[in-house]
Design an enzyme around this catalytic site. Structure first.
Site, PDB file in Angstrom:
ATOM      1  N   HIS A 152     -46.748  10.195  40.959  1.00  0.00           N
ATOM      2  CA  HIS A 152     -46.161  10.262  39.627  1.00  0.00           C
ATOM      3  C   HIS A 152     -45.065   9.202  39.481  1.00  0.00           C
ATOM      4  O   HIS A 152     -44.367   8.884  40.436  1.00  0.00           O
ATOM      5  CB  HIS A 152     -45.604  11.654  39.364  1.00  0.00           C
ATOM      6  CG  HIS A 152     -46.676  12.697  39.284  1.00  0.00           C
ATOM      7  ND1 HIS A 152     -46.419  14.043  39.433  1.00  0.00           N
ATOM      8  CD2 HIS A 152     -48.011  12.592  39.084  1.00  0.00           C
ATOM      9  CE1 HIS A 152     -47.555  14.731  39.314  1.00  0.00           C
ATOM     10  NE2 HIS A 152     -48.531  13.860  39.100  1.00  0.00           N
ATOM     11  N   PHE A 153     -44.938   8.667  38.279  1.00  0.00           N
ATOM     12  CA  PHE A 153     -43.990   7.575  38.096  1.00  0.00           C
ATOM     13  C   PHE A 153     -43.495   7.487  36.661  1.00  0.00           C
ATOM     14  O   PHE A 153     -44.097   8.020  35.734  1.00  0.00           O
ATOM     15  CB  PHE A 153     -44.618   6.229  38.501  1.00  0.00           C
ATOM     16  CG  PHE A 153     -45.769   5.783  37.621  1.00  0.00           C
ATOM     17  CD1 PHE A 153     -45.543   5.199  36.377  1.00  0.00           C
ATOM     18  CD2 PHE A 153     -47.088   5.934  38.039  1.00  0.00           C
ATOM     19  CE1 PHE A 153     -46.594   4.777  35.566  1.00  0.00           C
ATOM     20  CE2 PHE A 153     -48.151   5.516  37.231  1.00  0.00           C
ATOM     21  CZ  PHE A 153     -47.898   4.934  35.995  1.00  0.00           C
ATOM     22  N   ILE A 154     -42.378   6.790  36.526  1.00  0.00           N
ATOM     23  CA  ILE A 154     -41.866   6.314  35.240  1.00  0.00           C
ATOM     24  C   ILE A 154     -41.783   4.800  35.359  1.00  0.00           C
ATOM     25  O   ILE A 154     -41.239   4.278  36.335  1.00  0.00           O
ATOM     26  CB  ILE A 154     -40.464   6.878  34.937  1.00  0.00           C
ATOM     27  CG1 ILE A 154     -40.515   8.410  34.830  1.00  0.00           C
ATOM     28  CG2 ILE A 154     -39.884   6.260  33.666  1.00  0.00           C
ATOM     29  CD1 ILE A 154     -39.145   9.066  34.840  1.00  0.00           C
ATOM     30  N   PRO A 292     -53.478   3.260  34.270  1.00  0.00           N
ATOM     31  CA  PRO A 292     -52.405   2.561  34.985  1.00  0.00           C
ATOM     32  C   PRO A 292     -52.907   1.875  36.244  1.00  0.00           C
ATOM     33  O   PRO A 292     -53.917   2.274  36.829  1.00  0.00           O
ATOM     34  CB  PRO A 292     -51.449   3.704  35.341  1.00  0.00           C
ATOM     35  CG  PRO A 292     -52.369   4.884  35.536  1.00  0.00           C
ATOM     36  CD  PRO A 292     -53.465   4.709  34.510  1.00  0.00           C
ATOM     37  N   HIS A 316     -59.109   6.879  35.568  1.00  0.00           N
ATOM     38  CA  HIS A 316     -57.751   7.330  35.223  1.00  0.00           C
ATOM     39  C   HIS A 316     -56.695   6.428  35.842  1.00  0.00           C
ATOM     40  O   HIS A 316     -55.501   6.650  35.663  1.00  0.00           O
ATOM     41  CB  HIS A 316     -57.537   8.772  35.685  1.00  0.00           C
ATOM     42  CG  HIS A 316     -57.159   8.940  37.130  1.00  0.00           C
ATOM     43  ND1 HIS A 316     -57.875   8.368  38.160  1.00  0.00           N
ATOM     44  CD2 HIS A 316     -56.133   9.628  37.718  1.00  0.00           C
ATOM     45  CE1 HIS A 316     -57.310   8.691  39.313  1.00  0.00           C
ATOM     46  NE2 HIS A 316     -56.255   9.452  39.078  1.00  0.00           N
TER      47      HIS A 316
END
EC number: 6.5.1.8
Length: 390
Positions: A152-154, A292, A316
């Protein structure tokens, strides 16, 4: 697209490279008696639990919790701003924006110190009928608006015109795992009682549509999907607050959101079937999606083409090229850091354990996108500017 006949069932694969462990799982899926029409495998495929990540499985009257996964509703969101990245001083990016995001959004296993307002949770669900969800209504008020760990990332990104974008990858936190684990266990117990022909060794126990357990799982799964969306939405709101406090006059376009771990009842090839997307994204004609890359490579905003062969799906992400363990053992941290810093990316690598999320742990996103040109068309190519990992 390649078409293989495995156990007398068609398998349509959008890549020439499938690791051996993922291929064994694909072979297992073709033995399911309720498999509908064919199996679709996306170009980011790699081994998962029971079913490979990057798989699309349509079933007749059955749902498989492990074909959804434990991070139910995990997905992506993105927002375009009106600011140019070149207009943001590096010191402001590092010391005010990135620091502000880390202060407002708990990362990894961390939760909020205080419960968040109930308005941030999913609405319109009958909580009293949701066994696992009901028992966690207090806990998830501390989890909503938190990133989680793993991949998970920002990211702050820029498009080809240099415009600033925000992108988030996150899911349903511990709630989705608890719901997924519970109903996978329920399914396994029922399959044993039914003398199911689906071997326990496949890790693909199912819930038949006519059972009450199916309905229970379906309701809780949909709550988790909504919770994952609420989680991303609240994080995006908090990031927008940080940017608004820092960049005068900044404006935000409506948020793009799409999930990639879920099941849904859809109409394909003349039948209503249950489509499982595990690490796969809806690519129905006109649907805007997000694919992404890794923290050193491009990400893509795409538009679905509605290809029936993929059950209107696409990849995805880039997909793992190395397992987490192998990435930590094999990748050169100094080399990975040098590649990021050469591109001017504010990265999230601090030690050798971070190699599990380094660019070298992932497949080439450009190849993945090229392999699915019949599934989506590219609308926007985004490059990383600054990365926060869980």
């Amino acid at each position: 697209m390649n078409v293989k006949l495995i156990n007398n069932r068609p398998v349509k694969i959008w890549t020439d490279e499938v690791e051996e462990s993922a291929m064994r799982q694909i072979e297992n899926l073709t033995t399911l008696p309720f498999l509908f029409h064919h199996l679709a495998i996306m170009p980011d495929v790699h081994a998962g639990m029971g079913m490979p990540i990057g798989g699309v499985l349509a079933c007749k009257n059955a749902v498989i919790p492990n074909a959804v996964g434990v991070d139910i509703g995990c997905g992506m969101c993105a927002v375009k701003t009106n600011w140019k990245v070149d207009e943001i001083p590096t010191v402001v990016l590092r010391k005010e924006i990135m620091k502000g995001i880390r202060e407002r959004i708990p990362l990894g296993m961390n939760h909020h110190a205080e419960a968040q307002d109930e308005k941030y949770l999913p609405q319109g669900h009958d909580i009293d009928k949701l066994k696992e969800v009901k028992g966690r209504q207090h806990a998830i008020r501390f989890e909503v608006g938190t990133l989680g760990g793993g991949n998970h990332f920002i990211e702050l990104q820029k498009d080809e015109e240099g415009t600033l974008w925000i992108m988030i990858h996150s899911g349903s936190r511990n709630l989705g795992k608890q719901v997924g684990d519970y109903y996978n266990k329920v399914a396994a117990e029922l399959n044993e009682r039914w003398y199911s022909v689906v071997s326990p060794e496949l890790k693909l126990p199912f819930l038949a549509r006519e059972t009450k357990e199916f309905g229970m799982y379906w309701s809780e799964m949909n709550y988790c999907i909504d919770f994952a969306f609420c989680n991303r939405k609240l994080m995006m709101e908090r990031i927008e607050e940080v940017l608004a406090d820092t960049l005068e006059g900044i404006e935000f376009e409506p948020m793009i959101n799409i999930a990639h771990n879920y099941a849904a009842i859809e109409h394909h090839f003349g039948c209503d079937v249950i489509v499982h997307r595990k690490g796969a994204t809806l690519a129905r004609e006109g649907v805007i999606g997000i694919i992404p890359g890794s923290q050193g490579t491009a990400s893509y905003i795409v538009e679905g083409l509605g290809n029936p062969d993929s059950f209107c799906s696409c990849s995805h992400g880039a997909g793992r090229a190395l397992s987490r363990k192998m990435a930590i053992q094999k990748l050169d941290m100094n080399k990975e850091i040098a590649q990021l810093e050469a591109k001017g990316i504010v990265h999230a690598i601090r030690n050798q354990d971070d190699m599990q999320e380094a660019s070298g742990a992932y497949k080439d996103i450009e190849t993945v996108i090229a392999n699915e040109a019949d599934l989506v068309k590219v609308k926007t190519r985004l490059l990383p500017v600054a990365v926060i990992k869980g």
